[in-house]
Design a protein around this motif. Structure first.
Motif, PDB file in Angstrom:
ATOM      1  N   PRO A   1       0.832  -1.209   0.000  1.00 31.69           N
ATOM      2  CA  PRO A   1       0.000   0.000   0.000  1.00 31.69           C
ATOM      3  C   PRO A   1       0.864   1.256   0.000  1.00 31.69           C
ATOM      4  O   PRO A   1       2.013   1.245   0.438  1.00 31.69           O
ATOM      5  N   ALA A   2       0.279   2.337  -0.489  1.00 30.40           N
ATOM      6  CA  ALA A   2       1.014   3.597  -0.556  1.00 30.40           C
ATOM      7  C   ALA A   2       1.351   4.110   0.841  1.00 30.40           C
ATOM      8  O   ALA A   2       2.382   4.732   1.057  1.00 30.40           O
ATOM      9  N   SER A   3       0.476   3.823   1.800  1.00 35.67           N
ATOM     10  CA  SER A   3       0.700   4.284   3.166  1.00 35.67           C
ATOM     11  C   SER A   3       0.262   3.189   4.122  1.00 35.67           C
ATOM     12  O   SER A   3      -0.728   2.491   3.879  1.00 35.67           O
ATOM     13  N   PHE A   4       0.967   3.053   5.238  1.00 37.69           N
ATOM     14  CA  PHE A   4       0.607   2.064   6.232  1.00 37.69           C
ATOM     15  C   PHE A   4      -0.226   2.669   7.362  1.00 37.69           C
ATOM     16  O   PHE A   4      -0.483   2.018   8.360  1.00 37.69           O
ATOM     17  N   ASP A   5      -0.649   3.918   7.185  1.00 37.15           N
ATOM     18  CA  ASP A   5      -1.516   4.542   8.169  1.00 37.15           C
ATOM     19  C   ASP A   5      -2.878   3.862   8.131  1.00 37.15           C
ATOM     20  O   ASP A   5      -3.286   3.303   7.120  1.00 37.15           O
ATOM     21  N   ASP A   6      -3.618   3.962   9.261  1.00 37.91           N
ATOM     22  CA  ASP A   6      -4.954   3.381   9.300  1.00 37.91           C
ATOM     23  C   ASP A   6      -5.859   4.137   8.336  1.00 37.91           C
ATOM     24  O   ASP A   6      -5.832   5.368   8.277  1.00 37.91           O
ATOM     25  N   PRO A   7      -6.664   3.412   7.578  1.00 32.92           N
ATOM     26  CA  PRO A   7      -7.578   4.113   6.670  1.00 32.92           C
ATOM     27  C   PRO A   7      -8.649   4.844   7.473  1.00 32.92           C
ATOM     28  O   PRO A   7      -9.002   4.430   8.577  1.00 32.92           O
TER      29      PRO A   7
END
Length: 106
Positions: free
Chosen positions: A69-75
């Motif tokens: 994924p582009a970011s591992f932050d919580d969606p």
């Protein structure tokens, strides 16, 4: 800027470099025969196999990196879905007719 050595230093440095670079005079070339530095067909085949293996590894790595994924932050939290308006519960909530839990209750 050029590097020049004084005459008193240049002669010993040059003489020691000449002595150190000479081949032994007793006929032993230190394991460097006439075939020294030439590769064999087996070595070439091993090199080709390594290159093919590296190509497959790069291809596999590229496929795996596309899945990251582009970011591992919580969606962000998605808004809740409104429930079905037809009075019938969804299929996931219906108990199966032949399930052991239903048969045990009867």
């Amino acid at each position: 800027m050029s590097l020049t050595l004084p005459a008193g230093v240049a002669l010993p440095v040059t003489a020691s470099a000449l002595v150190l670079t000479q081949q032994p005079g007793n006929g032993d070339n230190g394991g460097q025969g006439e075939d020294f530095g030439k590769s064999s067909p087996v070595g070439f085949l091993v090199l080709i196999l390594f290159l093919v293996a590296v190509a497959f590894l790069v291809r596999s790595m590229t496929k795996h990196l596309k899945r990251v994924p582009a970011s591992f932050d919580d969606p962000p939290a998605a808004p809740e879905q409104p429930e079905a308006k037809s009075g019938e519960p969804e299929a996931a909530e219906k108990p199966a007719k032949d399930s052991p839990a239903t048969n045990a209750d009867s």
